[in-house]
Structures are given as C-alpha cells and as structure tokens.
Design a protein around this motif. Structure first.
Motif, PDB file in Angstrom:
ATOM      1  N   UNK A  66      -4.826 -39.951  26.807  1.00 10.21           N
ATOM      2  CA  UNK A  66      -5.042 -40.748  28.005  1.00 10.21           C
ATOM      3  C   UNK A  66      -4.197 -40.248  29.170  1.00 10.21           C
ATOM      4  N   UNK A  67      -3.052 -39.644  28.863  1.00 12.01           N
ATOM      5  CA  UNK A  67      -2.201 -39.086  29.906  1.00 12.01           C
ATOM      6  C   UNK A  67      -2.761 -37.778  30.468  1.00 12.01           C
ATOM      7  N   UNK A  68      -3.779 -37.228  29.795  1.00 16.13           N
ATOM      8  CA  UNK A  68      -4.372 -35.996  30.283  1.00 16.13           C
ATOM      9  C   UNK A  68      -4.024 -34.765  29.471  1.00 16.13           C
ATOM     10  N   UNK A  69      -3.283 -34.921  28.391  1.00 17.72           N
ATOM     11  CA  UNK A  69      -2.938 -33.775  27.557  1.00 17.72           C
ATOM     12  C   UNK A  69      -4.179 -33.278  26.812  1.00 17.72           C
ATOM     13  N   UNK A  93       4.201 -31.141  32.605  1.00 18.85           N
ATOM     14  CA  UNK A  93       3.022 -31.429  33.420  1.00 18.85           C
ATOM     15  C   UNK A  93       1.782 -31.381  32.523  1.00 18.85           C
ATOM     16  N   UNK A  94       0.919 -32.399  32.577  1.00 20.19           N
ATOM     17  CA  UNK A  94      -0.280 -32.403  31.725  1.00 20.19           C
ATOM     18  C   UNK A  94      -1.105 -31.139  31.903  1.00 20.19           C
ATOM     19  N   UNK A 109      -2.208 -42.038  38.438  1.00 20.08           N
ATOM     20  CA  UNK A 109      -3.055 -42.572  37.374  1.00 20.08           C
ATOM     21  C   UNK A 109      -3.498 -41.444  36.472  1.00 20.08           C
ATOM     22  N   UNK A 110      -3.417 -41.597  35.150  1.00 16.50           N
ATOM     23  CA  UNK A 110      -3.811 -40.536  34.240  1.00 16.50           C
ATOM     24  C   UNK A 110      -5.301 -40.225  34.342  1.00 16.50           C
ATOM     25  N   UNK A 111      -5.618 -39.024  33.881  1.00 19.53           N
ATOM     26  CA  UNK A 111      -6.998 -38.537  34.004  1.00 19.53           C
ATOM     27  C   UNK A 111      -7.950 -39.183  32.998  1.00 19.53           C
ATOM     28  N   UNK A 112      -7.384 -39.647  31.837  1.00 21.52           N
ATOM     29  CA  UNK A 112      -8.205 -40.308  30.838  1.00 21.52           C
ATOM     30  C   UNK A 112      -9.432 -39.475  30.478  1.00 21.52           C
ATOM     31  N   UNK A 113      -9.234 -38.272  29.886  1.00 20.55           N
ATOM     32  CA  UNK A 113     -10.373 -37.428  29.511  1.00 20.55           C
ATOM     33  C   UNK A 113     -11.173 -38.060  28.374  1.00 20.55           C
ATOM     34  N   UNK A 114     -12.407 -37.721  28.304  1.00 17.78           N
ATOM     35  CA  UNK A 114     -13.292 -38.234  27.266  1.00 17.78           C
ATOM     36  C   UNK A 114     -12.931 -37.601  25.931  1.00 17.78           C
ATOM     37  N   UNK A 115     -12.739 -38.434  24.904  1.00 13.78           N
ATOM     38  CA  UNK A 115     -12.421 -37.918  23.570  1.00 13.78           C
ATOM     39  C   UNK A 115     -13.714 -37.478  22.899  1.00 13.78           C
ATOM     40  N   UNK A 116     -13.689 -36.252  22.417  1.00 13.84           N
ATOM     41  CA  UNK A 116     -14.877 -35.670  21.780  1.00 13.84           C
ATOM     42  C   UNK A 116     -15.005 -36.145  20.334  1.00 13.84           C
ATOM     43  N   UNK A 117     -16.235 -36.145  19.787  1.00 13.34           N
ATOM     44  CA  UNK A 117     -16.434 -36.626  18.408  1.00 13.34           C
ATOM     45  C   UNK A 117     -15.582 -35.886  17.380  1.00 13.34           C
TER      46      UNK A 117
END
Length: 578
Positions: free
Chosen positions: A150-153, A1-2, A31-39
């Motif tokens: 993108x899956x939320x991991x 589970x993510x 639908x995946x959560x698609x968290x924002x990727x940090x710099x």
C-alpha cells in the motif's frame, strides 16, 4: 524511497523556471500509491503464511513450564476465573483475550503461578493459551506485506520484509508465550495498514464504503492496541500527526473540510476511547470479589466489591460507640490488636494495622476518667475536637496505649511504641481527638463515621498515633507497624477515620432516635443519621484505577534477574527457558 514512484515524483521538477526538488519528508507525507495487488501475489503471500505457521505453532508445548511473564499473566488469569480483584500496570484487553482462551480450555484457576520454570499440570491449557499470541504473530506477516504494498513498494520488497517479520527471533519467541506484546503488535500493525489504505483512498474515494471501512478499522485497531498496553498510545500519536497533516492540506471547501474532520474525530478519537473504556468495563464487571489488589484502592472503591461492602452505619460517634478505625494513608488498613506480646520495648500487647475485618478490629470509646459508665442508659455525649478518650479493644480488653520506649522497627527518638495495656488506670491510655477535616459542617464540628478525618494525640507525651508502610517481623505476622510519632501533627500518616459505628442506645431503640442527646448546640436534629460510602461511578473507578496503575508502575525500579543486553538478542544467547 518507494520503488514504484514515477520518475517525475522523485526527480527535480521545473517550477516557474526554477528547479524544485521534492524532499524525503515531503514524500513521506504524500498519500501512498496503493498499487493493485496481482493474483499471483496472493499465492506468494499464502506460501509465506504457510511457512510462518510452524515457526509460531510447532511444539508450543515446549517448554512445559512457566516462562518469563507467564508467571504474572497466568496469575491474573487465575484471578479472573475466581473473580478476585487485582491491579496490573497494563490495560486489560490482552489479558481478557487470553482469559477467554483459558475458559475455552476448561481451566479452573487453581494452578499457583509461583515462579518461573514451575512445571505446568494437566489442569492448565497452556498450549491453547499460547496459541492465541501465536496466531497474532502469524497474522503480522501478511499485514507487513500488504502495508508495504500500500505504501508503493514493489512485490519483491514487500515479500522480503514479510520474510524478515516471519523469521525475526524476538517476534517468534514472544508470540509463542501467552504474554501481552504479540496482541499489541498485531493491533498496531493492523492500525498502520488500515491507515495506509485509508490515506490512499482519501484523495480518490472520500466517504465511500471502503474509505469508511479503513478509517473505522484504524480506529478499532488503535483502541485495541492501547487497550493491550499503554505504549500503544505512541501509534495513536503517529496517526494523529498524519491526520493533522492531511487536514491542513485538504483542498476542499469549509463545509466538506468539517465533514472530513468530524469523520476522523469519530473514528480516531471516539471509537478508540469507547473500546478502551469497554475493556475496563468488562474487567471491572468480572473482578467483583476482594483480592490482593483491593488494598491499593480507596475505601469507596473497595466497598463496591462483594464481601467488602460496608453497610450504612450510625453517623455520630459518641462515648460508648463500638467502632472500627481505618488509617487514611497506607491502603486504608484497620487498627487491630491481639494477645501476642512485643519481644522488645515495654513487653505489652501488640498493636498493628492489617486488612482483616474480624472481631479484632473493634474498639470501644470510653471516658478518660477510668470510671465505670453505663453507656446503655447514661446521657449520650458526642465526640468533638479536643475530647479526651480511651479505646478499649473488645477482643482482648486491652486499652490502646503508648509508652516512652522505642518501637520494634522505627527505633528513633521521635517515635514511641504503641501497645495494648491491661491497666485500667494507666494514663498512657488517654488520647485527645483533633478533627482535621470533614465533608460538611457537621462532620467538621464532631466526629462522624466515614465523613470525618482526625488525629489522635497522646495526652501524656503529645505524640500522635501514626503508621507507615513498614512491616513488623515474623513474630508479629508481618503486619504493619503502628507508632506514636512526636512529629505526627504535620504528617498524613497520623490521619484516621471511623468506618463503622455502633452504639447500644441506637441499636436498642427502633425509633432510631437518641433517647438522651447532649451537645444539642452541635446537632440539627435528634434523629440518628447514618453514613455510607458514596457509590463511585464507572468513570470515577477507571480514573482511580489509572492512578494506581501509574503509581505501581513507578515503583518497578528493581532490575529483573532475567534481563539481557541487546548483544545477546540476535542469537538468543541468554534466556529464561531452562
């Protein structure tokens, strides 16, 4: 589970006073959560890629010899350069990409990929050819990271997974050799990543520019994956099931639902199909010369190759015609003979099938009465079903014959030897034509070049001229055996047809008419018609090629001498590198 799911997503939720638990299957379809990727993550990802580069590119020159499937791929690349037709069991995209790198490296196609462990020469840019799969192998690492994010991991989980991809033994080895798998895995991974990002945007920004971009990239990647190896179709199946799930659960109006359906059909069906067909279009455009693979194709397909094109030939076959006979079943080889004698049986001249198209393939149809005929001036008589004929081999003056002795290979009582006889009055040289099929009424009523298939029944013994995929020994130069089969009346191996047909009275009259035509009841016109293979279209050629690919793949049942068991894989205890 993510690990980034909110508590309310993975804990029991009250619904109408009852507790409802979300299953893992339901979570997987969400639908995946698609968290924002940090710099800072980009710097971590860059570090992993830099770590991966030497694992894939360091010392690509070792070993400086042919390794495993490089022996096959390299041979195909040489045939691409020489434009010689070949047949492989895999689609052509990955081979074409490696072929492009070999062209950039100046490869001339003259290296013989004969065996594994064969040392490379300076003429083979094998390092450059190996670099392309290596680059695909490097690209797998950031794709794995971005897909999991993108899956939320969480970032550490995605980082750990990408490190696993970077250091996995199997991925490292196959990406350091110019084989097909690394290219296919790259496109599969790219398709899954694109689909994951598309799914995340589907509920938030449908039909936006990024939505279309990820959907289109998914389709392009799917088409490229299956164009490398057909096993890529399994990825199409996975994304197809996910698409069905999305469409079923879309909470939109019918009009908007149809727009979603049309967009997915365009990008996930039409686009992959176009890419797949485009790869074969380039493949067939390059391979326009005869090669070792054209023997598996139909005569109409072979006739599209330069050097194998069959010009228009006179349609009606008559006494006095000089013809070439082709076998319908075994790769359409030609009936041939030469002056070498069988060391067994009746000590007669050898008759066989081969792919050569020199003077040894020409036979002249003569009357069975063994008397002299002036075919330049006599009335012309067409060959119909039941006509008794003789075949004289023009290169050796021998007559096609059969005797009641066993053939050199198929030593069965149902098989008689077929040979070339120099005895003009030998009744063993008489054959009866039995028409079996034709393209139209005329070709069913009389023998016409290309259009009519027939059997040749031996007049004396009742056996049928027959051939099968059995090779004669070295004393016959490994040509294909021809026999007279007593059971041939019901066998496809006894079917023949005339490919080219010339007659002295046709070729000596510019009016292109039979000067003296018999059997007028069978003829609609006295004009001499000509026959030719119909030009197969692109789609027909692709269909036939896939049938051949399938058959060739089914024949690969023998175990590979370099095969290894799963227990040897983690530490690479067995391999093909000397």
């Amino acid at each position: 589970m993510p690990s980034d799911l909110k508590p309310e997503d993975d804990l029991p939720t009250p619904v109408n006073g009852e507790t409802k638990t979300t299953s893992l299957t339901q979570l997987a379809w969400k639908a995946p959560k698609h968290p924002q990727i940090q710099p800072y993550e980009w710097w971590s990802l860059l570090g992993i890629v830099l770590l991966t580069i030497p694992l894939r590119l360091y010392s690509l020159s070792h070993p400086a010899e042919v390794v495993f499937d490089e022996v096959h791929i390299g041979k195909y690349i040489s045939q691409y350069i020489k434009r010689q037709y070949f047949v492989d069991v895999h689609p052509p995209l990955a081979r074409l990409l490696i072929y492009l790198t070999s062209i950039l490296g100046g490869y001339d196609g003259n290296f013989e990929f004969e065996k594994i462990t064969q040392p490379y020469t300076k003429s083979v840019p094998y390092i450059l050819m190996r670099s392309l799969p290596a680059i695909y192998g490097i690209a797998l690492v950031p794709i794995a990271y971005l897909t999991l994010r993108a899956f939320g991991c969480r970032s550490p989980s995605a980082l750990l997974a990408s490190l696993a991809v970077a250091f996995e033994n199997g991925l490292i080895v196959q990406s350091r050799l110019f084989m097909l798998d690394s290219c296919m895995l790259y496109f599969i991974a790219l398709a899954l990543m694109s689909w994951t990002y598309f799914s995340a945007k589907d509920t938030k920004a449908a039909f936006s520019t990024s939505w279309w971009a990820f959907l289109g990239l998914t389709g392009i990647s799917l088409g490229a994956a299956v164009s490398c190896k057909l096993v890529g179709i399994l990825t199409i199946a996975v994304i197809g099931l996910s698409t069905i799930k999305q469409l079923v659960e879309l909470p939109v109006s019918r009009t908007l639902w149809l727009q979603h359906f049309a967009a997915r059909a365009l990008c996930l069906i039409v686009v992959p199909a176009m890419i797949y067909l485009a790869a074969f279009a380039v493949h067939l455009q390059i391979l326009n010369n005869p090669g070792e693979g054209d023997k598996y194709m139909s005569p109409a397909f072979q006739a599209t190759l330069d050097g194998r094109r069959v010009p228009e030939t006179f349609s009606d076959v008559a006494f006095g015609s000089e013809i070439t006979l082709r076998h319908l079943e075994t790769s359409n080889r030609y009936l041939q003979s030469h002056r070498y004698i069988y060391p067994t049986g009746g000590d007669q001249q050898q008759v066989f099938l081969a792919n050569k198209t020199d003077h040894s393939v020409l036979w002249k149809i003569q009357h069975a009465d063994a008397t002299d005929h002036d075919y330049h001036h006599e009335d012309v008589m067409l060959i119909t079903s039941g006509t008794q004929v003789r075949f004289r081999h023009l290169a050796t003056d021998a007559y096609l014959a059969s005797e009641d002795v066993r053939p050199p290979m198929s030593r069965l009582m149902t098989q008689n030897e077929v040979s070339g006889s120099n005895r003009e009055t030998d009744e063993n040289s008489n054959w009866i034509v039995e028409i079996k099929n034709g393209e139209d009424r005329l070709s069913k009523s009389r023998v016409r070049a290309i259009e009519t298939t027939f059997r040749l029944k031996h007049a004396r013994s009742g056996c049928y001229l027959f051939s099968h995929d059995v090779k004669l020994p070295q004393w016959a130069f490994f040509n294909q055996e021809v026999t007279c089969n007593k059971e041939g009346a019901n066998l496809t191996g006894s079917m023949w047809y005339v490919e080219t047909n010339g007659h002295p009275q046709c070729e000596s009259h510019l009016l292109n008419e039979w000067p003296r035509l018999r059997a007028l009841a069978l003829a609609d016109t006295e004009k001499v018609e000509k026959s030719a293979y119909s030009n197969p279209g692109f789609f027909w050629k692709v269909v036939e090629l896939h049938e051949v690919m399938w058959d060739r793949n089914a024949e690969m049942t023998a175990p590979h001498k370099y095969a290894s068991r799963p227990g040897a894989w983690p530490l690479l205890r067995e391999g093909v590198v000397s």
